[in-house]
Every structure is written in structure tokens, then in C-alpha cells.
Motif scaffolding. Structure first.
Motif, PDB file in Angstrom:
ATOM      1  N   VAL A 160       0.852  -1.193   0.000  1.00  0.00           N
ATOM      2  CA  VAL A 160       0.000   0.000   0.000  1.00  0.00           C
ATOM      3  C   VAL A 160       0.888   1.244   0.000  1.00  0.00           C
ATOM      4  O   VAL A 160       0.691   2.166  -0.792  1.00  0.00           O
ATOM      5  N   ALA A 161       1.877   1.268   0.888  1.00  0.00           N
ATOM      6  CA  ALA A 161       2.784   2.417   0.964  1.00  0.00           C
ATOM      7  C   ALA A 161       3.522   2.629  -0.347  1.00  0.00           C
ATOM      8  O   ALA A 161       3.635   3.762  -0.834  1.00  0.00           O
ATOM      9  N   VAL A 162       4.007   1.554  -0.947  1.00  0.00           N
ATOM     10  CA  VAL A 162       4.721   1.660  -2.221  1.00  0.00           C
ATOM     11  C   VAL A 162       3.780   2.145  -3.311  1.00  0.00           C
ATOM     12  O   VAL A 162       4.147   2.980  -4.141  1.00  0.00           O
ATOM     13  N   SER A 163       2.557   1.672  -3.295  1.00  0.00           N
ATOM     14  CA  SER A 163       1.586   2.085  -4.299  1.00  0.00           C
ATOM     15  C   SER A 163       1.251   3.571  -4.184  1.00  0.00           C
ATOM     16  O   SER A 163       1.128   4.274  -5.176  1.00  0.00           O
ATOM     17  N   VAL A 164       1.117   4.050  -2.966  1.00  0.00           N
ATOM     18  CA  VAL A 164       0.770   5.456  -2.741  1.00  0.00           C
ATOM     19  C   VAL A 164       1.978   6.366  -2.941  1.00  0.00           C
ATOM     20  O   VAL A 164       1.867   7.422  -3.567  1.00  0.00           O
ATOM     21  N   LEU A 165       3.137   5.975  -2.435  1.00  0.00           N
ATOM     22  CA  LEU A 165       4.311   6.856  -2.425  1.00  0.00           C
ATOM     23  C   LEU A 165       5.306   6.579  -3.538  1.00  0.00           C
ATOM     24  O   LEU A 165       6.167   7.401  -3.807  1.00  0.00           O
ATOM     25  N   GLY A 166       5.201   5.420  -4.174  1.00  0.00           N
ATOM     26  CA  GLY A 166       6.113   5.089  -5.257  1.00  0.00           C
ATOM     27  C   GLY A 166       5.743   5.881  -6.497  1.00  0.00           C
ATOM     28  O   GLY A 166       4.584   6.155  -6.757  1.00  0.00           O
ATOM     29  N   GLY A 167       6.719   6.261  -7.227  1.00  0.00           N
ATOM     30  CA  GLY A 167       6.469   7.047  -8.428  1.00  0.00           C
ATOM     31  C   GLY A 167       7.410   8.225  -8.461  1.00  0.00           C
ATOM     32  O   GLY A 167       7.939   8.649  -7.430  1.00  0.00           O
ATOM     33  N   ALA A 168       7.584   8.710  -9.642  1.00  0.00           N
ATOM     34  CA  ALA A 168       8.524   9.807  -9.837  1.00  0.00           C
ATOM     35  C   ALA A 168       8.122  11.022  -9.011  1.00  0.00           C
ATOM     36  O   ALA A 168       6.987  11.483  -9.112  1.00  0.00           O
ATOM     37  N   TRP A 169       8.999  11.468  -8.167  1.00  0.00           N
ATOM     38  CA  TRP A 169       8.909  12.743  -7.477  1.00  0.00           C
ATOM     39  C   TRP A 169       7.943  12.806  -6.293  1.00  0.00           C
ATOM     40  O   TRP A 169       7.880  13.823  -5.616  1.00  0.00           O
ATOM     41  N   LYS A 170       7.180  11.767  -6.005  1.00  0.00           N
ATOM     42  CA  LYS A 170       6.166  11.878  -4.950  1.00  0.00           C
ATOM     43  C   LYS A 170       6.760  12.220  -3.587  1.00  0.00           C
ATOM     44  O   LYS A 170       6.252  13.101  -2.890  1.00  0.00           O
ATOM     45  N   LEU A 171       7.814  11.531  -3.190  1.00  0.00           N
ATOM     46  CA  LEU A 171       8.394  11.832  -1.882  1.00  0.00           C
ATOM     47  C   LEU A 171       9.044  13.216  -1.864  1.00  0.00           C
ATOM     48  O   LEU A 171       8.996  13.907  -0.844  1.00  0.00           O
ATOM     49  N   SER A 172       9.605  13.640  -2.976  1.00  0.00           N
ATOM     50  CA  SER A 172      10.167  14.996  -3.052  1.00  0.00           C
ATOM     51  C   SER A 172       9.063  16.040  -2.953  1.00  0.00           C
ATOM     52  O   SER A 172       9.241  17.086  -2.322  1.00  0.00           O
ATOM     53  N   ILE A 173       7.935  15.770  -3.569  1.00  0.00           N
ATOM     54  CA  ILE A 173       6.794  16.693  -3.477  1.00  0.00           C
ATOM     55  C   ILE A 173       6.355  16.805  -2.018  1.00  0.00           C
ATOM     56  O   ILE A 173       6.183  17.907  -1.492  1.00  0.00           O
ATOM     57  N   ILE A 174       6.197  15.663  -1.371  1.00  0.00           N
ATOM     58  CA  ILE A 174       5.772  15.673   0.031  1.00  0.00           C
ATOM     59  C   ILE A 174       6.795  16.390   0.894  1.00  0.00           C
ATOM     60  O   ILE A 174       6.442  17.222   1.732  1.00  0.00           O
ATOM     61  N   LYS A 175       8.078  16.103   0.684  1.00  0.00           N
ATOM     62  CA  LYS A 175       9.133  16.769   1.465  1.00  0.00           C
ATOM     63  C   LYS A 175       9.037  18.284   1.319  1.00  0.00           C
ATOM     64  O   LYS A 175       9.141  19.017   2.290  1.00  0.00           O
ATOM     65  N   ASN A 176       8.811  18.757   0.087  1.00  0.00           N
ATOM     66  CA  ASN A 176       8.753  20.195  -0.142  1.00  0.00           C
ATOM     67  C   ASN A 176       7.450  20.831   0.331  1.00  0.00           C
ATOM     68  O   ASN A 176       7.403  22.036   0.533  1.00  0.00           O
ATOM     69  N   LEU A 177       6.416  20.048   0.532  1.00  0.00           N
ATOM     70  CA  LEU A 177       5.174  20.590   1.082  1.00  0.00           C
ATOM     71  C   LEU A 177       5.150  20.564   2.604  1.00  0.00           C
ATOM     72  O   LEU A 177       4.255  21.159   3.218  1.00  0.00           O
TER      73      LEU A 177
ATOM     74  N   LEU B 140       0.840  15.039  -8.639  1.00  0.00           N
ATOM     75  CA  LEU B 140       0.001  15.818  -7.725  1.00  0.00           C
ATOM     76  C   LEU B 140      -1.430  15.290  -7.715  1.00  0.00           C
ATOM     77  O   LEU B 140      -2.054  15.178  -6.657  1.00  0.00           O
ATOM     78  N   ARG B 141      -1.950  14.938  -8.872  1.00  0.00           N
ATOM     79  CA  ARG B 141      -3.312  14.389  -8.947  1.00  0.00           C
ATOM     80  C   ARG B 141      -3.411  13.061  -8.215  1.00  0.00           C
ATOM     81  O   ARG B 141      -4.400  12.797  -7.533  1.00  0.00           O
ATOM     82  N   GLU B 142      -2.399  12.220  -8.355  1.00  0.00           N
ATOM     83  CA  GLU B 142      -2.416  10.941  -7.650  1.00  0.00           C
ATOM     84  C   GLU B 142      -2.325  11.144  -6.142  1.00  0.00           C
ATOM     85  O   GLU B 142      -3.046  10.493  -5.377  1.00  0.00           O
ATOM     86  N   LEU B 143      -1.458  12.045  -5.702  1.00  0.00           N
ATOM     87  CA  LEU B 143      -1.341  12.323  -4.274  1.00  0.00           C
ATOM     88  C   LEU B 143      -2.634  12.903  -3.714  1.00  0.00           C
ATOM     89  O   LEU B 143      -3.034  12.602  -2.585  1.00  0.00           O
ATOM     90  N   GLU B 144      -3.295  13.725  -4.509  1.00  0.00           N
ATOM     91  CA  GLU B 144      -4.590  14.282  -4.091  1.00  0.00           C
ATOM     92  C   GLU B 144      -5.638  13.167  -4.021  1.00  0.00           C
ATOM     93  O   GLU B 144      -6.393  13.073  -3.045  1.00  0.00           O
ATOM     94  N   ALA B 145      -5.680  12.309  -5.032  1.00  0.00           N
ATOM     95  CA  ALA B 145      -6.639  11.192  -5.050  1.00  0.00           C
ATOM     96  C   ALA B 145      -6.416  10.249  -3.871  1.00  0.00           C
ATOM     97  O   ALA B 145      -7.372   9.672  -3.344  1.00  0.00           O
ATOM     98  N   ASP B 146      -5.167  10.112  -3.438  1.00  0.00           N
ATOM     99  CA  ASP B 146      -4.840   9.226  -2.323  1.00  0.00           C
ATOM    100  C   ASP B 146      -4.985   9.919  -0.967  1.00  0.00           C
ATOM    101  O   ASP B 146      -4.695   9.320   0.069  1.00  0.00           O
ATOM    102  N   GLY B 147      -5.404  11.180  -0.964  1.00  0.00           N
ATOM    103  CA  GLY B 147      -5.688  11.881   0.278  1.00  0.00           C
ATOM    104  C   GLY B 147      -4.499  12.458   1.000  1.00  0.00           C
ATOM    105  O   GLY B 147      -4.585  12.792   2.179  1.00  0.00           O
ATOM    106  N   LEU B 148      -3.364  12.624   0.303  1.00  0.00           N
ATOM    107  CA  LEU B 148      -2.163  13.147   0.957  1.00  0.00           C
ATOM    108  C   LEU B 148      -1.978  14.645   0.770  1.00  0.00           C
ATOM    109  O   LEU B 148      -1.287  15.280   1.576  1.00  0.00           O
ATOM    110  N   ILE B 149      -2.545  15.198  -0.293  1.00  0.00           N
ATOM    111  CA  ILE B 149      -2.430  16.641  -0.501  1.00  0.00           C
ATOM    112  C   ILE B 149      -3.794  17.234  -0.816  1.00  0.00           C
ATOM    113  O   ILE B 149      -4.699  16.549  -1.300  1.00  0.00           O
TER     114      ILE B 149
END
Length: 111
Positions: free
Chosen positions: A16-33, A59-68
Motif C-alpha cells: 500500500v505504501a509503495v503504491s501510494v508513495l512510489g512514483g517519480a517525485w512523490k516523496l520529493s513533493i511531500i518533502k517540499n510541502l 500531484l493528482r495521484e497524491l490528491e486522489a490518495d488523500g495526501l495533498i
């Protein structure tokens, strides 16, 4: 819920964590937010050499997953800001740990 996350739910929490957070730039986006709200262009510059289309998709995926959260201000030209949800902010310890581990790893491989 996005299909990859739904599929991962049937496997294990790590998937689940890999599915939500895996992907280009997702952790960098979260770090910068973690420092607060950012506009699209500001976030793109902070993250690095990310293609705007890729950034939009992540960003759309992170929003869909409820993180942003995405907030559009009713003005011309439209102003859009992104921020972490409470669930997104809960990743701060994990992001800090990964940041430290990455720095340690980079120093080790440079030796």
C-alpha cells in the motif's frame, strides 16, 4: 480510491505504501510541502527538473490518495496552491528518515 492502491490493500501494508508513495517525485513533493503551501511553479522548482506533465500527474495521484489538498483561488489568472493533508503530514518522520538515509548512502558511495 485508485486501482493500484485498491489492489495493494489485498496484499500487505508495505505494498500500500509503495503504491501510494512510489512514483517519480512523490516523496520529493511531500518533502517540499512539509514547509507549507506552495504554488505549482514554486513546487516544480523546489522538486527539481520535473516535467510539468509528470508533476501534474503526481500531484493528482497524491490528491486522489488523500495526501495533498489542491486549493484553487477564484481570481484571474487562477492561483492554485497545494498543501499536505493531516494524513500527508503524518509522513514527516518517514520523509525525514529517508532524507537522512539518502544522505548517509550518498556519502558512503562517494568514498
Amino acid at each position: 480510491m485508485r486501482k493500484p492502491v485498491e489492489t495493494a490493500l489485498a496484499i500487505c501494508p508495505v505494498e500500500v505504501a509503495v503504491s501510494v508513495l512510489g512514483g517519480a517525485w512523490k516523496l520529493s513533493i511531500i518533502k517540499n510541502l512539509l514547509g507549507g503551501r506552495r504554488r505549482f511553479g514554486e513546487l516544480g522548482r523546489a522538486v527539481g527538473s520535473v516535467n510539468p506533465r509528470v508533476l501534474t500527474r503526481q500531484l493528482r495521484e497524491l490528491e486522489a490518495d488523500g495526501l495533498i489538498d489542491r486549493h484553487v483561488y477564484p481570481e484571474v489568472p487562477p492561483r492554485v496552491e497545494y498543501s499536505l493533508t493531516e494524513l500527508g503530514e503524518s509522513l514527516e518522520p518517514a520523509v525525514a528518515w529517508l532524507d537522512q538515509w539518502g544522505a548517509t548512502y550518498a556519502a558512503a558511495v562517494r568514498r
